[in-house]
Design a protein around this motif. Structure first.
Motif, mmCIF file in Angstrom:
data_model
loop_
_atom_site.group_PDB
_atom_site.id
_atom_site.type_symbol
_atom_site.label_atom_id
_atom_site.label_comp_id
_atom_site.label_asym_id
_atom_site.label_seq_id
_atom_site.Cartn_x
_atom_site.Cartn_y
_atom_site.Cartn_z
ATOM 1 N N PHE A 126 0.820 -1.213 0.000
ATOM 2 C CA PHE A 126 0.000 0.000 0.000
ATOM 3 C C PHE A 126 0.856 1.267 0.000
ATOM 4 O O PHE A 126 0.515 2.243 -0.677
ATOM 5 N N ARG A 129 1.911 2.185 -3.362
ATOM 6 C CA ARG A 129 0.757 2.551 -4.195
ATOM 7 C C ARG A 129 0.333 4.008 -3.964
ATOM 8 O O ARG A 129 -0.002 4.723 -4.910
ATOM 9 N N ALA A 169 -10.597 6.295 -5.085
ATOM 10 C CA ALA A 169 -11.145 4.940 -4.895
ATOM 11 C C ALA A 169 -10.887 4.453 -3.477
ATOM 12 O O ALA A 169 -11.743 3.822 -2.863
ATOM 13 N N TYR A 170 -9.713 4.745 -2.962
ATOM 14 C CA TYR A 170 -9.311 4.239 -1.641
ATOM 15 C C TYR A 170 -8.653 5.343 -0.817
ATOM 16 O O TYR A 170 -7.435 5.440 -0.761
ATOM 17 N N GLU A 172 -8.303 5.549 2.221
ATOM 18 C CA GLU A 172 -7.589 5.036 3.400
ATOM 19 C C GLU A 172 -6.986 3.674 3.111
ATOM 20 O O GLU A 172 -7.639 2.831 2.485
ATOM 21 N N ALA A 173 -5.777 3.442 3.628
ATOM 22 C CA ALA A 173 -5.177 2.101 3.544
ATOM 23 C C ALA A 173 -5.468 1.354 4.849
ATOM 24 O O ALA A 173 -5.690 1.983 5.878
ATOM 25 N N PRO A 174 -5.460 0.022 4.810
ATOM 26 C CA PRO A 174 -5.598 -0.715 6.069
ATOM 27 C C PRO A 174 -4.445 -0.379 7.009
ATOM 28 O O PRO A 174 -3.356 -0.021 6.566
ATOM 29 N N LYS A 175 -4.702 -0.506 8.300
ATOM 30 C CA LYS A 175 -3.626 -0.272 9.273
ATOM 31 C C LYS A 175 -2.518 -1.302 9.079
ATOM 32 O O LYS A 175 -2.767 -2.415 8.614
ATOM 33 N N LEU A 178 -2.858 -4.961 9.855
ATOM 34 C CA LEU A 178 -3.868 -5.723 9.113
ATOM 35 C C LEU A 178 -3.480 -5.875 7.640
ATOM 36 O O LEU A 178 -4.275 -6.271 6.803
ATOM 37 N N MET B 10 -9.843 -9.273 1.212
ATOM 38 C CA MET B 10 -9.549 -9.706 2.579
ATOM 39 C C MET B 10 -10.814 -9.840 3.429
ATOM 40 O O MET B 10 -10.788 -10.492 4.474
ATOM 41 N N GLN B 14 -12.020 -12.247 6.572
ATOM 42 C CA GLN B 14 -12.438 -11.693 7.868
ATOM 43 C C GLN B 14 -13.850 -12.132 8.253
ATOM 44 O O GLN B 14 -14.161 -12.254 9.434
ATOM 45 N N GLU B 45 -12.195 -1.712 11.728
ATOM 46 C CA GLU B 45 -10.752 -1.463 11.609
ATOM 47 C C GLU B 45 -10.293 -1.407 10.155
ATOM 48 O O GLU B 45 -9.169 -1.029 9.880
ATOM 49 N N LEU B 46 -11.149 -1.863 9.242
ATOM 50 C CA LEU B 46 -10.702 -2.007 7.850
ATOM 51 C C LEU B 46 -11.368 -0.983 6.944
ATOM 52 O O LEU B 46 -12.554 -0.696 7.101
ATOM 53 N N PRO B 47 -10.623 -0.450 5.966
ATOM 54 C CA PRO B 47 -11.260 0.435 5.002
ATOM 55 C C PRO B 47 -11.934 -0.393 3.899
ATOM 56 O O PRO B 47 -11.389 -1.396 3.449
ATOM 57 N N ASN B 49 -15.141 0.050 0.515
ATOM 58 C CA ASN B 49 -16.203 0.802 -0.155
ATOM 59 C C ASN B 49 -17.491 0.007 -0.078
ATOM 60 O O ASN B 49 -17.489 -1.218 -0.235
ATOM 61 N N PRO B 74 -9.453 -2.306 -0.606
ATOM 62 C CA PRO B 74 -8.326 -2.249 -1.550
ATOM 63 C C PRO B 74 -7.515 -3.547 -1.484
ATOM 64 O O PRO B 74 -7.490 -4.197 -0.446
ATOM 65 N N PHE B 75 -6.877 -3.900 -2.579
ATOM 66 C CA PHE B 75 -5.920 -5.015 -2.583
ATOM 67 C C PHE B 75 -4.528 -4.375 -2.751
ATOM 68 O O PHE B 75 -4.419 -3.305 -3.333
ATOM 69 N N ALA B 76 -3.511 -5.067 -2.325
ATOM 70 C CA ALA B 76 -2.171 -4.490 -2.514
ATOM 71 C C ALA B 76 -1.197 -5.417 -3.219
ATOM 72 O O ALA B 76 -0.140 -4.996 -3.655
#
Lengths: 374, 78
Positions: A126, A129, A169-170, A172-175, A178, B10, B14, B45-47, B49, B74-76
């Protein structure tokens, strides 16, 4: 123009000689020569994109070969950007390929992006990105972006003709705790091939100015069901403004952040991989033994820098923090202490050199003897 | 109201599901979201849409039982 090589493109009225010339004149920068980068690079090069840059600081590992199809057993231990360039140069000698065997950072991104028409993101985390997105907004470059999760892939074109961006689109990224990558979660080997080829398709359409570019839409593909769907998303000016606001401070931003030492995961590197990285100038071997104690092998005689552990804190600031550092000494305790110190100081990539078999006993005796002497 | 909710990326891990039917009282997407977050606290805790009929939607949207709903994170990986 090599009319035989490009004949199948030339036959298509949508491409023809004029379209093929656009491809030959185009400049595309691919970030990441991994699962997505390998297949998409194959088609960009075969299709005659005239100028291609490849950025990747990583080296080829055996576990990559299941999906990173530009590499073979002979590429193991070699930098991915360089190994990809070697294979691709044979595929189509018309294409000028530049390999950048370094990590993309906020310091080098803007200068790199300026020289290209279009950026392709096939990275695996992330942080990079968001870095790629912001650099594309600041340099006004369209971004073809693909990403994977186990059996699913996503694809979109961001920042295309003032369209929505990755942050739209995003936001925020996951912490950090996670986030998991392919190396931890696994990924179906053929999936990056599918998504990477779809990315190459978007690149060609943008350059040829044909068809409908996947802007404002995310394509989702499921390998389990074979289904593809488009999901529309809006432009969010407040998110684009976040990237624009970084204009003056961009090069000072550390997108890769500090690591979490709650779950420490010290990274080790084998002698053979270390030797390659050092020989290619990507990494520096830092010998933190005390004066008089020699490094365990002769492989690195002229390539190491000697900074005794006691002087490391003061002297490491003179080293390039973007460069990979490989720590070696007779004492594992000191190696780990040096590792933590360098990570905390902001070095991006730090490893401890693995001991050879039977070496640690020798080191123990050698180290102990020398320590007594000093 | 009963709606069908699909999970992506993900969120499949979950929730342990690719899709499920959710029964909830009110009508807005925000209400559905809070029911889901109550059922799966990790969602806080997760972002992600909220997607309705293949469009990222705002949480004030009023839902119909025939709407196709999906949660897209999102995917990474690459």
């Amino acid at each position: 123009m090599d009319k035989q090589r490009y004949s199948r493109h030339l036959l298509l009225p949508e491409i023809g000689v004029a379209g093929q010339q656009k491809l030959l004149d185009a400049k595309v920068l691919v970030i990441g020569a991994g699962g997505l980068g390998c297949p998409l690079l194959q088609y960009l090069v075969a299709g005659g994109i005239g100028h291609i840059g490849i950025v990747d600081h990583d080296i080829v590992d055996k576990s990559n070969l299941i999906r990173q199809v530009l590499f073979g057993t002979n590429s193991l231990g070699i930098n991915k950007a360089k190994a990809a360039k070697e294979r691709l140069s044979d595929l189509n000698p018309d294409v000028r390929i530049k390999a950048f065997p370094s990590r993309l950072t906020s310091k080098n991104a803007l200068d790199l992006f300026k020289d290209y028409d279009l950026i392709v993101d096939g990275t695996d985390n992330f942080n990079t990105r968001y870095l790629v997105n912001d650099a594309c907004v600041l340099t006004k470059k369209p971004l073809v972006s693909g990403s994977l999760y186990k059996f699913e892939g996503q694809l979109s074109v961001f920042n295309f003709k003032d369209g929505p961006t990755f942050r739209c689109a995003y936001p925020e990224a996951p912490k950090d705790n996670l986030r998991l990558s392919c190396s931890e979660l696994g990924v179906l080997g053929v999936l990056p091939g599918i998504i990477g080829n779809l990315m190459a398709n978007e690149v060609l359409k943008i350059i040829l100015e044909i068809g409908e570019v996947l802007s404002g839409k995310i394509l989702i593909y499921s390998a389990m069901t074979g289904q593809m769907q488009h999901i529309g998303f809006p432009k969010r000016p407040e998110e684009i403004a976040k990237a624009i606001a970084l204009k003056d401070s961009f090069t000072t931003i550390d997108y890769h952040g500090k690591r979490d030492f709650g779950q420490e995961n010290i990274q080790y590197l084998s002698v053979i991989l270390a030797k390659n990285l050092v020989a290619e100038g990507i990494a520096l071997l830092v010998d933190i033994n005390q004066k008089g104690v020699s490094v365990d092998n002769d492989l690195f005689q002229n390539l190491r820098i000697k900074i005794p552990f006691g002087k490391l804190r003061r002297r490491m600031n003179a080293l390039d923090k973007e460069k990979t550092m490989i720590i070696t000494s007779a004492s594992e305790v000191k190696n780990q202490a040096a590792y933590r110190m360098m990570i905390k100081t902001g070095f991006k990539e730090v490893y401890i050199l693995e001991k050879r078999k039977g070496q640690s006993e020798f080191d123990k005796q050698n180290g102990r003897k020398k320590e007594k002497n000093t | 109201m009963i709606v069908n909710v699909k999970y992506l990326g993900m969120l499949v891990d979950q929730t342990g599901k690719t899709e499920e039917k959710i029964v909830f009282d009110n009508k807005s997407l925000a209400d559905l979201d809070s029911v889901l977050q109550g059922k799966y606290p990790i969602l806080k805790e997760l972002p992600y849409n909220l997607v309705v009929n293949h469009e990222v939607a705002s949480s004030s949207l009023e839902l119909q039982s025939t709407d196709e709903i999906a949660l897209l994170p999102p995917f990474a990986g690459g």
